[in-house]
Design an enzyme around this catalytic site. Structure first.
Site, PDB file in Angstrom:
ATOM      1  N   GLU A 108       0.822  -1.206   0.000  1.00  0.00           N
ATOM      2  CA  GLU A 108       0.000   0.000   0.000  1.00  0.00           C
ATOM      3  C   GLU A 108       0.862   1.264   0.000  1.00  0.00           C
ATOM      4  O   GLU A 108       1.985   1.257   0.500  1.00  0.00           O
ATOM      5  CB  GLU A 108      -0.890   0.035   1.252  1.00  0.00           C
ATOM      6  CG  GLU A 108      -1.955  -1.039   1.235  1.00  0.00           C
ATOM      7  CD  GLU A 108      -2.803  -1.057   2.507  1.00  0.00           C
ATOM      8  OE1 GLU A 108      -3.873  -1.663   2.463  1.00  0.00           O
ATOM      9  OE2 GLU A 108      -2.400  -0.480   3.526  1.00  0.00           O
ATOM     10  N   CYS A 121       3.402   8.458   1.095  1.00  0.00           N
ATOM     11  CA  CYS A 121       4.008   7.551   2.064  1.00  0.00           C
ATOM     12  C   CYS A 121       4.081   6.190   1.378  1.00  0.00           C
ATOM     13  O   CYS A 121       3.056   5.623   1.008  1.00  0.00           O
ATOM     14  CB  CYS A 121       3.106   7.512   3.306  1.00  0.00           C
ATOM     15  SG  CYS A 121       3.623   6.332   4.550  1.00  0.00           S
ATOM     16  N   CYS A 128       7.169  -6.740   6.998  1.00  0.00           N
ATOM     17  CA  CYS A 128       8.336  -6.166   7.679  1.00  0.00           C
ATOM     18  C   CYS A 128       8.881  -7.203   8.653  1.00  0.00           C
ATOM     19  O   CYS A 128       8.101  -7.938   9.273  1.00  0.00           O
ATOM     20  CB  CYS A 128       7.925  -4.901   8.442  1.00  0.00           C
ATOM     21  SG  CYS A 128       9.315  -4.031   9.201  1.00  0.00           S
ATOM     22  N   CYS A 132       7.715  -5.007  15.473  1.00  0.00           N
ATOM     23  CA  CYS A 132       7.297  -4.095  16.542  1.00  0.00           C
ATOM     24  C   CYS A 132       5.842  -4.425  16.902  1.00  0.00           C
ATOM     25  O   CYS A 132       4.975  -4.457  16.023  1.00  0.00           O
ATOM     26  CB  CYS A 132       7.432  -2.645  16.086  1.00  0.00           C
ATOM     27  SG  CYS A 132       9.110  -2.252  15.533  1.00  0.00           S
ATOM     28  N   CYS A 135       2.644  -2.322  15.668  1.00  0.00           N
ATOM     29  CA  CYS A 135       2.511  -1.979  14.244  1.00  0.00           C
ATOM     30  C   CYS A 135       1.860  -3.131  13.487  1.00  0.00           C
ATOM     31  O   CYS A 135       2.269  -4.285  13.612  1.00  0.00           O
ATOM     32  CB  CYS A 135       3.896  -1.678  13.665  1.00  0.00           C
ATOM     33  SG  CYS A 135       3.912  -1.452  11.884  1.00  0.00           S
ATOM     34  N   CYS A 359      -0.466   5.800  10.165  1.00  0.00           N
ATOM     35  CA  CYS A 359       0.784   5.167  10.602  1.00  0.00           C
ATOM     36  C   CYS A 359       0.560   3.790  11.193  1.00  0.00           C
ATOM     37  O   CYS A 359      -0.251   3.621  12.089  1.00  0.00           O
ATOM     38  CB  CYS A 359       1.445   6.000  11.691  1.00  0.00           C
ATOM     39  SG  CYS A 359       1.640   7.696  11.261  1.00  0.00           S
TER      40      CYS A 359
HETATM   41  N1  SAH Z   1      10.248   0.679   9.581  1.00  0.00           N
HETATM   42  C1  SAH Z   1      10.267   2.118   9.573  1.00  0.00           C
HETATM   43  C2  SAH Z   1       9.054   2.710   8.861  1.00  0.00           C
HETATM   44  C3  SAH Z   1       7.788   2.302   9.565  1.00  0.00           C
HETATM   45  S1  SAH Z   1       6.332   3.226   9.632  1.00  0.00           S
HETATM   46  C4  SAH Z   1      10.328   2.627  10.982  1.00  0.00           C
HETATM   47  O1  SAH Z   1      10.044   1.868  11.892  1.00  0.00           O
HETATM   48  O2  SAH Z   1      10.670   3.785  11.175  1.00  0.00           O
HETATM   49  C5  SAH Z   1       6.638   4.836  10.157  1.00  0.00           C
HETATM   50  C6  SAH Z   1       6.345   5.147  11.620  1.00  0.00           C
HETATM   51  O3  SAH Z   1       5.044   4.745  12.079  1.00  0.00           O
HETATM   52  C7  SAH Z   1       7.339   4.481  12.553  1.00  0.00           C
HETATM   53  O4  SAH Z   1       7.819   5.436  13.457  1.00  0.00           O
HETATM   54  C8  SAH Z   1       6.490   3.462  13.240  1.00  0.00           C
HETATM   55  O5  SAH Z   1       7.031   3.072  14.475  1.00  0.00           O
HETATM   56  C9  SAH Z   1       5.172   4.197  13.371  1.00  0.00           C
HETATM   57  N2  SAH Z   1       4.055   3.305  13.702  1.00  0.00           N
HETATM   58  C10 SAH Z   1       3.938   1.996  13.434  1.00  0.00           C
HETATM   59  N3  SAH Z   1       2.785   1.509  13.913  1.00  0.00           N
HETATM   60  C11 SAH Z   1       2.143   2.544  14.509  1.00  0.00           C
HETATM   61  C12 SAH Z   1       0.891   2.665  15.167  1.00  0.00           C
HETATM   62  N4  SAH Z   1       0.074   1.621  15.300  1.00  0.00           N
HETATM   63  N5  SAH Z   1       0.557   3.881  15.644  1.00  0.00           N
HETATM   64  C13 SAH Z   1       1.373   4.941  15.494  1.00  0.00           C
HETATM   65  N6  SAH Z   1       2.562   4.881  14.855  1.00  0.00           N
HETATM   66  C14 SAH Z   1       2.956   3.699  14.379  1.00  0.00           C
END
Ligand code: SAH
Length: 368
Positions: A108, A121, A128, A132, A135, A359
């Site tokens: 996406e 974005c 991934c 985490c 996420c 996000c």
């Molecule tokens: N792998 C990269 C890009 C990921 S997405 C990274 O971790 O930086 C971009 C941002 O969204 C990251 O800071 C990630 O931690 C955040 N993110 C992921 N899941 C989220 C959620 N459920 N709520 C808010 N932010 C989130």
């Protein structure tokens, strides 16, 4: 170390996506034209169609002889991504596109138009491997890396949508690119750098978007940050910190067991010293998990003498998660404490929430 290796490995060997203009350097594009029996300047014409006019259909390119077009299409412009569906909100100013890749894998991208800029974005991996727990993308694991062609295609498609007036009421220019969709960009290093060069190179070689308008967001893969620094490109670096203490970060961002908070921040400091660019610290605010005043205090002390800007992201709860966003009063107190340390803070808006486009909610594979 074996654990790290596992994280970076792709689970299955798959048939690679066909090679595309966007996978190659400008020199390689010209060499390939010659290899195919075409004059080198054809490579520039092809790049101009793609990066300046956002066209990927050689049949419509009248400056290329009709007899040459099928060869050009096959070797430079194979179709890499096919739109499966688009959903929008905010009166069409936010749009999420779901793409199918050549092997059926889904990713996406999200376009967001603001008053002063329009950002896409993009996804750099399908799934991934960073795992985490808050996420959505992290839950399903890594399916595979995307090629530079596949990542670039999401950006060119967004640039075309903006140009065609599909985002908001009138045509606009795509001005920013953030690697904040699915995937960990620094775990797919070479295709990501090739893509960055496609974004920032002036026409005809690329889209001509300023490096400063490109953000690479990472969990904190220190060797990747160091490598990026040596590229000497002024892209903005974002570090997904989410907590200032190693104990909690080992859980929230599991790769922290390999590279600790201080090591990650030191790598980011070196990056900002070398590029002159302030970096962002991303911090998802999770109620009663990482939003306590004492953590704000610790973060303030950690960042007060650093060239960093904090971006607080209200948590977007993922389906089935026990976690939720912070209370407004806790968020406000967190901001105040950081500001008292002289740290600049913004609270990110939650664009795209109602279309699962915000996000951490991009988890296409699960939804189809
Ligand atoms: N792998 C990269 C890009 C990921 S997405 C990274 O971790 O930086 C971009 C941002 O969204 C990251 O800071 C990630 O931690 C955040 N993110 C992921 N899941 C989220 C959620 N459920 N709520 C808010 N932010 C989130």
């Amino acid at each position: 170390m074996s654990e790290i290796k596992l994280v970076f490995e792709e689970p299955k060997q798959r048939k690679k996506a066909p090679q595309h203009l966007a996978d190659l350097t400008p020199e390689e594009r010209r060499a390939k034209a010659i290899e195919l029996g075409l004059p080198a300047f054809r490579a520039n014409q092809i790049a101009t169609h793609y990066f300046t006019h956002f066209s990927d259909d050689p049949e419509t390119w009248t400056d290329i002889p009709a007899t040459m077009r099928p060869l050009v299409a096959e070797h430079f412009m194979p179709k890499l991504i096919t739109l499966v569906k688009s959903v929008d909100c905010d009166n069409g100013k936010t749009r999420k596109d779901l793409w199918k890749l050549h092997d059926g894998v889904m990713v996406e991208s999200v376009i967001m138009r603001y008053k002063d800029r329009t950002t896409v974005c993009i996804s750099s991996q399908a799934g991934c491997g960073m795992n985490c727990p808050f996420c959505a993308t992290g839950q399903a694991g890594l399916t595979r890396n995307l090629t530079a062609g596949e990542i670039t295609a999401q950006i060119v498609a967004a640039a075309k949508a903006c140009n065609d007036g599909e985002i908001g009421e009138d045509p606009t220019r795509l001005s920013n690119v953030v690697f904040m969709g699915m995937g960990e960009p620094l775990a797919n290093y070479n295709p990501v750098i090739r893509t960055v060069r496609n974004i920032i190179s002036p026409n005809p070689d690329g889209l001509g978007i300023g490096a400063r308008s490109v953000t690479v967001s990472t969990v904190g893969l220190v060797p990747g940050i160091e490598k990026l620094m040596k590229e000497d490109i002024q892209v903005t670096l974002a570090i997904s910190l989410h907590t200032p203490d190693d104990e909690l970060r080992d859980t929230l961002v599991p790769i922290n067991s390999r590279w600790k908070v201080k090591e990650v921040l030191m790598a980011a400091d070196a990056y900002s010293d070398n590029t002159g660019r302030r970096y962002s610290v991303e911090y998802a605010m999770i109620r009663d998990i990482n939003d306590q005043a004492w953590r704000a205090d610790l973060l303030g002390r950690l960042l007060k003498n650093r060239d960093a800007h904090v971006n607080l992201i209200p948590l977007n709860p993922t389906p089935g998660s026990k976690w939720t966003a912070s209370r407004k009063k806790d968020e406000m107190e967190f901001v105040k404490i950081l500001e008292d340390y002289g740290v600049t803070v913004t609270v990110r808006d939650t664009r795209g929430r109602e279309i699962d486009g915000a996000c951490g909610q991009l988890a296409a594979a699960e939804k189809v």
